[in-house]
Design a protein around this motif. Structure first.
Motif, PDB file in Angstrom:
ATOM      1  N   GLY A 146     -14.632   3.383  -5.456  1.00  0.00           N
ATOM      2  CA  GLY A 146     -15.491   4.224  -4.877  1.00  0.00           C
ATOM      3  C   GLY A 146     -15.508   5.660  -5.714  1.00  0.00           C
ATOM      4  O   GLY A 146     -16.560   6.386  -5.576  1.00  0.00           O
ATOM      5  N   PRO A 158     -15.481   8.620  -8.215  1.00  0.00           N
ATOM      6  CA  PRO A 158     -16.180   8.674  -9.692  1.00  0.00           C
ATOM      7  C   PRO A 158     -15.372   8.436 -10.960  1.00  0.00           C
ATOM      8  O   PRO A 158     -14.039   8.798 -10.883  1.00  0.00           O
ATOM      9  CB  PRO A 158     -16.801  10.128  -9.761  1.00  0.00           C
ATOM     10  CG  PRO A 158     -16.003  10.803  -8.729  1.00  0.00           C
ATOM     11  CD  PRO A 158     -15.512   9.894  -7.838  1.00  0.00           C
ATOM     12  N   THR A 218     -19.293   4.527 -11.022  1.00  0.00           N
ATOM     13  CA  THR A 218     -18.261   4.311  -9.847  1.00  0.00           C
ATOM     14  C   THR A 218     -17.207   3.247 -10.423  1.00  0.00           C
ATOM     15  O   THR A 218     -17.221   2.521 -11.021  1.00  0.00           O
ATOM     16  CB  THR A 218     -19.039   3.660  -8.975  1.00  0.00           C
ATOM     17  OG1 THR A 218     -20.318   4.458  -8.632  1.00  0.00           O
ATOM     18  CG2 THR A 218     -18.507   3.413  -7.546  1.00  0.00           C
TER      19      THR A 218
END
Ligand code: ATP
Ligand code: MG
Length: 569
Positions: free
Chosen positions: A389, A391, A398
């Motif tokens: 989740g 970056p 993701t």
């Protein structure tokens, strides 16, 4: 080979000591036995697989210009004192004394011995690059030996060391090894990923791990959906973004929080989200206390912390130590007003505006905590664990996460060892230079276990053809039937003459037992010789991986099997 002669003590029941599938199956299928915690005997079947893997590794290392040698397992302490690792390696190093009371260790890895060798035997740039490797037992007194061959205290490793004239040379050697490792694991039939890795206590500045994807693996990796980025979570970089819904700093205020110790309790009680909370953890770094502050919704990455602190041992302080140091229980400790303990602040946590933190006073917290207005830090850096989740640090896509088994690791060491041990050469201008080194390991026995983690079903192991202990098993349904036995022996002989590795199950057992053992042991192909063979002149060939059955004429067996092997089944 005859099944009646080979020592393959298969077990019907799952051994209680074995937690993961590879450990269970390698014991049940008679590939190995435990001698002591983390110490195993490889039985004939296990050793055959190991030798298959070794052969693949040797071929790929030789193709990449590696030269095989054999270094001693017993290493003198002097070399480890020279490199500085005698005191750094800690409890994992098996140490011993000889009859003259001299210190030695059993090699957990061989940088010292090989650097010493090359420094003495190589003096000119003309002799570089040099890539030397060995395949041998390694010894590490692991804190928690477990999962059979996966984390053992004695295991077989291939270790290669590269010596180059300069960084550019090292880059070439590193790329060669990257490619060779990719080939090795592909040829072993593994599903794996190379990932960026932490270079840990060995040092150096660039490293990749080769991770076999498996739910039981101890390594956690993150990878990007959108680009090629993949890293061990130990190493994965965090990308920061401030929470910007309120940029004005409000006044620091102390509030009563009776018995509210956990982030969960605090967020409920004060009606704030966990990302507004500052979580303070106290560690002992080589015995000295340090406080680490991360956001309430994050976890500390202990590897990043350890690297920044440059300490040998890092452990979470227990409640009593925290109470002694800060005068409050763990849940009420916080960065504001914390005395005598240096603060290591996660960069993301430093961006929290009007945060909530323990007040270093029982049953109290501060609200509207802001950095650097309200507290100072020894160091602000990336101290948090990255997860699914988050970056991607490269493309901002993701990240996803997966578990896996580290089967190999490659490192750029640079001049760490050559400087410590004075390993130099003369360059083309007659000038002394330090050799630029790399080191590259593959866990041979761990690779065998990792293969089982990816290749099994409820009946047993399913070996990929390339590393199977035998490629084919020939099973006569009834030993008592002389004609069947004769046909089985003929097929066995013909396949063997083709250079195939074949086992003939000549044991006086029921057919069901032979089939069950064949499935458990995991031979890729089974040839069944039964009544049909005698009556109709046909045999059944069964593919272990997918259960496919082919009925072929006796005269066609060799051809069919050769074709199946060539096609990769
Ligand atoms: P880990 O993080 O799993 O302890 P490591 O980083 O200590 O591994 P290296 O020093 O890079 O491992 O060793 C090279 C290879 O040797 C590893 O990639 C792994 O395949 C294997 N290996 C390391 N420790 C063990 C062990 N205790 N048992 C079996 N194989 C091991
Ligand atoms: Mg280790």
């Amino acid at each position: 080979m005859l099944a009646s002669k080979i020592l393959v003590p298969t077990l019907r029941d799952v051994p209680a000591e074995a937690e993961i599938i590879s450990h269970q199956l390698l014991l049940r299928a008679g590939f190995m036995r435990k001698a002591a915690a983390g110490v195993y005997t490889l039985l004939p079947m296990g050793y055959r697989v190991v030798n298959k893997i070794i052969k693949i590794v040797q071929e790929e290392m030789n193709k990449a210009d590696g030269q095989e040698l054999l270094l001693p397992i017993i290493q003198p302490a002097e070399l480890w004192l020279e490199s500085g690792r005698w005191h750094v390696y800690g409890a994992e190093l098996f140490r011993l004394k000889d009859r003259h009371n001299r210190d030695f260790c059993l090699g957990p890895t061989h940088e010292e011995i090989i650097t010493d060798l090359v420094k003495k035997e190589v003096s000119s740039y003309k002799q570089l690059p040099l890539l030397l490797y060995q395949i041998q037992n390694k010894y590490r007194d692991e804190r928690r030996p477990r999962f059979g061959l996966m984390r053992s205290r004695e295991f077989i490793m291939k270790d290669l060391y590269s010596f180059d004239r300069d960084e550019a040379g090292l880059e070439i050697s590193y790329q060669k090894m990257f490619k060779a490792y990719t080939n090795v694991f592909q040829r072993c039939g593994l599903k794996f990923r190379p990932v960026e890795a932490d270079s840990g206590a060995i040092g150096g500045n660039r490293s990749h791990e080769f991770v076999v994807l498996a739910g039981s693996g101890e390594a956690e990796i993150v990878y990007c959906e959108a680009c090629d980025y993949a890293a061990n979570v130990e190493r994965a970089e965090a990308v920061y973004s401030a929470i910007n819904e309120e940029d004005r700093e409000k006044q620091l205020e102390k509030v009563v929080t009776p018995n509210m110790k956990t982030i969960g309790e605090i967020t409920q009680f004060l009606q704030v989200s966990p990302e507004k909370c500052l979580k303070t953890l106290v560690y002992l770094a080589d015995g000295k206390p340090v406080a680490v502050v991360v956001r309430g919704d994050r976890e500390v990455n202990e590897i990043k912390l350890k690297n920044k602190l440059e300490c040998l041992e890092l452990e979470l302080a227990n409640d009593e130590t925290v109470k002694e140091l800060a005068g409050v229980p763990v849940g009420f400790i916080g960065p504001v007003g914390l005395k005598n303990v240096p603060i290591y602040l996660d960069e993301e946590a430093s961006l929290v505006v009007n945060g909530v933190a323990g007040a270093n006073e029982g049953d109290h917290h501060f609200i509207n905590v802001n950095y650097p207005r309200d507290y100072q830090a020894q160091l602000v850096a990336d101290f948090r664990l990255v997860g699914a989740g988050d970056p991607c640090p490269v493309c901002r896509g993701t990240l996803l996460s997966a578990r896996g088994i580290e089967v190999g690791q490659i490192f750029k060491l640079g001049t760490k060892y050559s400087e410590a041990m004075e390993a130099t050469f003369l360059d083309e201008h007659g000038k002394k230079q330090y050799m630029v080194m790399g080191c590259y390991g593959i866990g041979i026995t761990r690779t065998m276990a990792a293969s089982v983690e990816q290749n099994y079903d409820e009946k047993g192991i399913i070996w990929p053809m390339s590393i199977a202990p035998f490629q084919v098993v020939v099973v006569p349904v009834s030993n008592k039937d002389g004609e069947q036995m004769k046909a089985a022996q003929t097929i066995y002989r013909q396949l063997s003459e083709q250079g195939m590795e074949v086992i003939l199950d000549d044991r006086d057992e029921r057919a069901g037992v032979k089939f069950a053992d064949a499935d458990l042991i995991g031979y890729p192909l089974r040839v069944t010789v039964g009544k049909k063979t005698v009556q109709e002149g046909t045999v059944d060939i069964r593919v272990r991986r997918d259960g496919r059955e082919l009925t072929v004429a006796i005269g066609q067996v060799v051809e069919e099997i050769t074709a199946l092997i060539e096609r990769g089944l």
